[in-house]
Scaffold this active site. Structure first.
Site, mmCIF file in Angstrom:
data_model
loop_
_atom_site.group_PDB
_atom_site.id
_atom_site.type_symbol
_atom_site.label_atom_id
_atom_site.label_comp_id
_atom_site.label_asym_id
_atom_site.label_seq_id
_atom_site.Cartn_x
_atom_site.Cartn_y
_atom_site.Cartn_z
ATOM 1 N N GLY A 277 41.710 30.869 23.317
ATOM 2 C CA GLY A 277 40.909 32.050 23.627
ATOM 3 C C GLY A 277 41.612 32.996 24.589
ATOM 4 O O GLY A 277 41.715 34.195 24.341
ATOM 5 N N GLU A 314 38.517 33.079 32.996
ATOM 6 C CA GLU A 314 39.931 33.261 33.382
ATOM 7 C C GLU A 314 40.026 33.770 34.815
ATOM 8 O O GLU A 314 40.909 33.374 35.575
ATOM 9 C CB GLU A 314 40.653 34.207 32.424
ATOM 10 C CG GLU A 314 40.579 33.827 30.947
ATOM 11 C CD GLU A 314 40.915 32.375 30.650
ATOM 12 O OE1 GLU A 314 41.752 31.800 31.371
ATOM 13 O OE2 GLU A 314 40.328 31.823 29.697
HETATM 14 N N1 0A1 Z 1 43.827 27.437 30.325
HETATM 15 C C1 0A1 Z 1 43.263 28.193 29.252
HETATM 16 C C2 0A1 Z 1 43.330 27.534 27.934
HETATM 17 C C3 0A1 Z 1 44.642 27.519 27.230
HETATM 18 C C4 0A1 Z 1 45.292 26.341 27.037
HETATM 19 C C5 0A1 Z 1 46.464 26.274 26.284
HETATM 20 C C6 0A1 Z 1 46.919 27.459 25.739
HETATM 21 O O1 0A1 Z 1 48.012 27.459 24.948
HETATM 22 C C7 0A1 Z 1 48.366 26.390 24.236
HETATM 23 C C8 0A1 Z 1 46.285 28.642 25.947
HETATM 24 C C9 0A1 Z 1 45.138 28.674 26.704
HETATM 25 C C10 0A1 Z 1 41.782 28.357 29.527
HETATM 26 O O2 0A1 Z 1 41.132 27.380 29.887
HETATM 27 O O3 0A1 Z 1 41.264 29.421 29.347
HETATM 28 ZN ZN ZN Z 2 40.173 27.353 31.491
#
Ligand code: 0A1
Ligand code: ZN
Length: 893
Positions: A277, A314
């Site tokens: 997302g 975010e």
């Molecule tokens: N940390 C982000 C989620 C996310 C995880 C991995 C990604 O690429 C493989 C991209 C985004 C969140 O929790 O919004």
């Molecule tokens: Zn997150």
């Protein structure tokens, strides 16, 4: 052959991949004092130069080698303290660069070449619609340069981005812009300096021909922060809602958690090709375009709602994730569970708390409970993995949020805030564990949460069995609750959990009964109590109970458990009408509907005529006509449990029976309440200008629910109503609702509406995604053929994750009758797509494959067919770690 020439597929795994275990965690031997990066961007050969200042950790062995991660890289130069390293002083393979005989402090310079255009996995640096962007969580930075790519190595970054000025006028990275200039070959450069400490997974770079919208926010200490949203010029009119949501989130975090933003600028970029997302990179969030851009003509209420919550999610990561980050990836829920809890509370505060809670519980029950009951079950803090990308799950995110919510319920809002204050101040700038989070809660409140920690280490959904007794003479009510958690892969025996349960007692006239909970400090009569279930079996007595009560337990869903109430349909109907707790009132309606559906599925199997109880229809009529209720709650109360949730309640899943019974009930309700649906539809069909507000959304959701029941009747006037709404509405919520309704009915209007919709919106990729998704979700016969035809549509591309999710993903995960066709064609189709995708984008391939993981829940014939496809995939040479892990666990589990 150099790495650059290898295709993605060729460099994938060949043999059983390594398993990573939590209990093997070791602190890094070297810490990074500073990172300087220079990118010379080029579509097929980007040059990356890094200058890294290392310091050996005091406790590390003097002989400890430096281990740098790296994959899909071409190493071009390597210098230690200014001297080129000879090939015999380091070791290099496909995954690592190992350097030995190092001094205590040293500088390393590394030059690599990478190929963004060949990067279809969308991890590291890649191209999307002609712009460069990065995705580094969890382990993408190692595809940019050799680096200690682990979250417990935090450093300060200075980044220079160089690129052709005409093609890439906008050059972005984390932090504050420090300097910029031009070269005499048509290129320009910008230098960014990020003053905060960050791990490599929060690094970001974006370069492209982008338009931007700007706004500002003044923080609680009076600093003015510039807010900037970058997108392709054609979408610049779709930025307002996201910027508004960002300001709301910034204010809310100051008010609710006392957290202020720390940089001078907050940037968001919308990209078309993205695996998830959005991503919380420090000061430079990258968003999937579908999760940030909105206009009333092209986005639905649900889209608006989702954008508001993802923007907030975010943003909240800036504290819960960035300033305080994870020690290792087993701790993922430290940032994700906590941040989801924060965004859920934010959405509840800004909209309707009850509606938000019901939505969240629906997600949990439909997806997390079934994950917990299948071969992929894992604790909120997993203890082993092959590929961490497979653990961005509903368990880590949503159950993780429920665990944080329970802490808040146990400690109370004030106690919880004391805990978060201590957590943020104690660990600012550190990489920590879920245990550190719980410890901060304990220390700030002087409580012992040792037993509570089982929620982090044990998988599975606990089940509660309830026994009650009322003694009218003594005015005593007693309650016994037994807890049990079913075994999950690798965890047969479970320790009892600490489960907070809000409860109340209701009298026969529907009034809340006050009572005294015996043997507690607070010996006063109250209408609601918070029980703490800690033992395998526990007993409570309530005194001063004037009449035989009906129990309302787990109000507001205070714990992620299954409550097996000993109630018949009559008692459930009573709670559905009278429970003062809005969540439990809705929940009683769902439980009632499930009882009825399960009974009808039985009748269907034994060949009996199906008949819907009049009392159920009456309960629906009363709710539909209850003017005191929030309209959104009415719409939720009158939505039958989903086919997938119902499937979870069946011993052997019979997708056809489930579908037939659900349709039968809808048909009966449609006919029996025909006048009511029409009246409520008309009352709410007000043609006002579109506003994204809780009240307007509620009205639209109730109206469109009514319309869907109207179309269950064979009535030309209703079809005309639906068509007119489709043609004349100026907002996507109403247009898409009408189209989705047609889409479930085999009538001429269906294809006409689909064609008209495409003609009108073919220029807008986000709307076209909806068009694919709707068709993939149609339960009409022949959906697989139509999906296969749509894959050949000129707009469809298997390289774009949104299109894959809309078409293939939706078909396999949300169209049970068509996906589970008894000839196995749906399974074969899925396996073909997984194998085709695995060479391009393993993360997306692995996600798709999850639709086969619960094969043991089906009849023998389907089990054989599903298993066959899983084995076909598992036996395929050169599988990615991602797909290998899902296929092998599904076959073992
Ligand atoms: N940390 C982000 C989620 C996310 C995880 C991995 C990604 O690429 C493989 C991209 C985004 C969140 O929790 O919004
Ligand atoms: Zn997150």
């Amino acid at each position: 052959m150099t790495t650059l020439e290898k295709t993605e597929a060729e460099s994938l795994q060949a043999v059983s991949p390594r398993v990573v275990y939590l209990n093997e965690y070791k602190k890094p031997d070297y810490q990074l004092d500073s990172v300087e990066l220079r990118f010379e961007l080029d579509e097929t050969c980007t040059r990356v130069y890094s200058r890294l200042i290392f310091r050996r950790a005091p406790e590390a062995d003097a002989q400890a080698p430096l281990k740098l991660d790296g994959s899909h890289l071409e190493l071009r130069s390597l210098k230690l303290n200014g001297e080129t390293l000879k090939p015999d002083s380091y070791m290099l393979d496909d995954e690592q660069l190992l350097i030995q005989n190092l001094p205590k402090n040293f500088e390393l310079e590394v030059g690599t070449h990478i190929n963004p255009q060949a990067n279809t996995a969308l991890e590291g640096l890649y191209l999307s619609s002609g712009m460069f962007c990065t995705q580094c969580e969890a382990e993408g930075f190692r595809r940019i340069t050799y680096f200690p790519d682990r979250p417990d190595v935090m450093s300060r970054y200075s980044v220079t981005v160089v690129a052709d000025k005409q093609k890439y006028p906008v050059l972005l990275s984390n932090g504050n812009k420090q300097d910029a200039g031009e070269l005499d070959d048509g290129r320009h450069w910008v230098r960014w300096q990020d003053p905060s400490l960050k791990p490599s997974y929060l690094f970001a770079l974006v370069a492209g021909d982008l338009a931007s919208r700007e706004d500002s926010f003044t923080t609680m200490s009076g600093r003015k922060v510039s807010l900037q949203l970058f997108t392709e010029a054609e979408n610049i009119h779709k930025c307002e809602h996201a910027l508004m949501s960002l300001k709301q989130a910034m204010k809310w975090d100051e008010d609710t958690y006392g957290r202020e933003y720390d940089l001078d600028v907050y940037m968001i970029v919308a990209v078309n090709d993205f695996n998830m997302g959005a991503m919380e990179n420090k000061g430079l969030n990258v968003f999937n375009a579908s999760c940030v851009l909105a206009s009333s003509e092209t986005a639905t209420d649900q889209d608006y709602y989702r954008i508001q919550s993802i923007i907030a999610h975010e943003y909240f990561h800036n504290w819960s994730g960035n300033r305080v980050t994870c020690r290792d990836w087993f701790q993922l829920s430290l940032k994700e569970g906590f941040t989801v809890f924060r965004d859920q509370t934010f959405s509840a505060d800004l909209n309707s708390p009850a509606v938000q809670r019901i939505d969240d519980v629906n997600v949990l029950r439909a997806h997390q409970f079934s994950e917990d009951a299948g071969p992929m079950a894992h604790p909120v803090r997993p203890d082993h993995y092959i590929e961490i990308s497979n653990f961005y799950t509903v368990t880590v995110y949503n159950k993780g949020a429920e665990v944080v919510r329970m802490l808040c319920n146990i400690l109370g809002r004030e106690g919880f805030r004391k805990g978060t204050d201590l957590y943020f101040s104690r660990h600012d700038g550190q990489a920590v564990t879920t245990d550190d989070f719980v410890k901060a809660m304990e220390d700030a409140n002087t409580v012992d949460l040792n037993q509570f920690r089982n929620w982090y280490s044990q998988a599975g959904t606990p089940e509660l069995v309830i026994n009650e007794n009322y003694n009218a003479d003594a005015r005593l009510y007693s309650l016994t609750i037994r807890q049990h958690c079913p075994p999950t892969p690798g965890q047969v025996e479970k320790k009892p959990y600490h489960i907070p349960l809000a409860m109340g007692l209701i009298g026969i006239n529907g009034k809340a009964l006050s009572s005294i909970l015996e043997n507690t400090k607070a010996n006063t009569a109250k209408p609601e109590h918070m029980l703490a279930l800690t033992k395998p079996e526990q007993h409570w007595t309530f005194s001063g109970v004037d009449e035989k009560p009906v129990l309302s337990l787990g109000r507001g869903f205070t714990a992620p458990v299954k409550i097996l109430l000993p109630y018949d349909n009559e008692a459930l109907a009573f709670l559905f009408a009278h429970d003062p707790d809005e969540f439990n009132r809705w929940d009683a309606g769902q439980k009632l509907a499930i009882n009825i559906m399960l009974k009808l599925i039985d009748d269907y199997h034994t060949g009996k005529d199906l008949r819907l109880e009049a009392s159920f229809i009456e309960a629906y009529r009363l709710t539909l006509n209850n003017k005191d209720l929030d309209k959104a709650l009415v719409a939720q109360a009158l939505s039958l449990p989903s086919e997938s949730y119902l499937a979870d309640q069946c011993e052997i899943v019979d997708v056809d029976a489930i579908h037939k019974v659900r349709e039968f009930i809808r048909q009966q309700l449609a006919e029996s309440l025909a006048d009511d649906w029409l009246r409520v539809y008309e009352e709410n069909d007000v043609n006002a200008t579109y506003h994204f507000s809780a009240q307007d959304m509620a009205q639209r959701s109730l109206k469109n629910l009514c319309l869907s029941y109207l179309l269950e009747q064979d009535n030309g006037k209703h079809r005309q109503r639906c068509l007119s709404q489709f043609q004349n509405s100026d907002n996507m919520t109403d247009v898409l609702a009408a189209l989705s309704i047609f889409n479930q009915h085999d009538m001429a209007e269906r294809q006409q509406a689909l064609d008209a919709f495409y003609d009108k919106w073919q220029h807008d990729r986000q709307v076209v995604e909806k068009w694919f998704s709707i068709q993939a979700g149609s339960s009409l016969a022949g959906a697989l053929k139509r999906v296969q035809t749509l894959m050949r549509h000129p707009v469809f591309s298997i390289k774009n994750p949104n299109l894959v999710r809309s078409l293939i993903g939706r078909f396999c995960a949300a169209n049970p009758v068509n996906f589970h066709l008894s000839d196995g064609s749906g399974y074969r189709y899925l396996a073909d797509q997984v194998l085709a995708l695995d060479g391009l984008n393993p993360q997306i391939a692995a996600r798709l494959l999850q639709s086969l993981s619960r094969w043991r829940r089906f009849d023998t014939m389907r089990q054989i067919l599903m298993r066959e496809q899983l084995e076909r995939i598992a036996g395929h040479p050169g599988l990615s770690k991602d797909v290998y892990e899902i296929a092998s666990r599904s076959l073992e589990g």
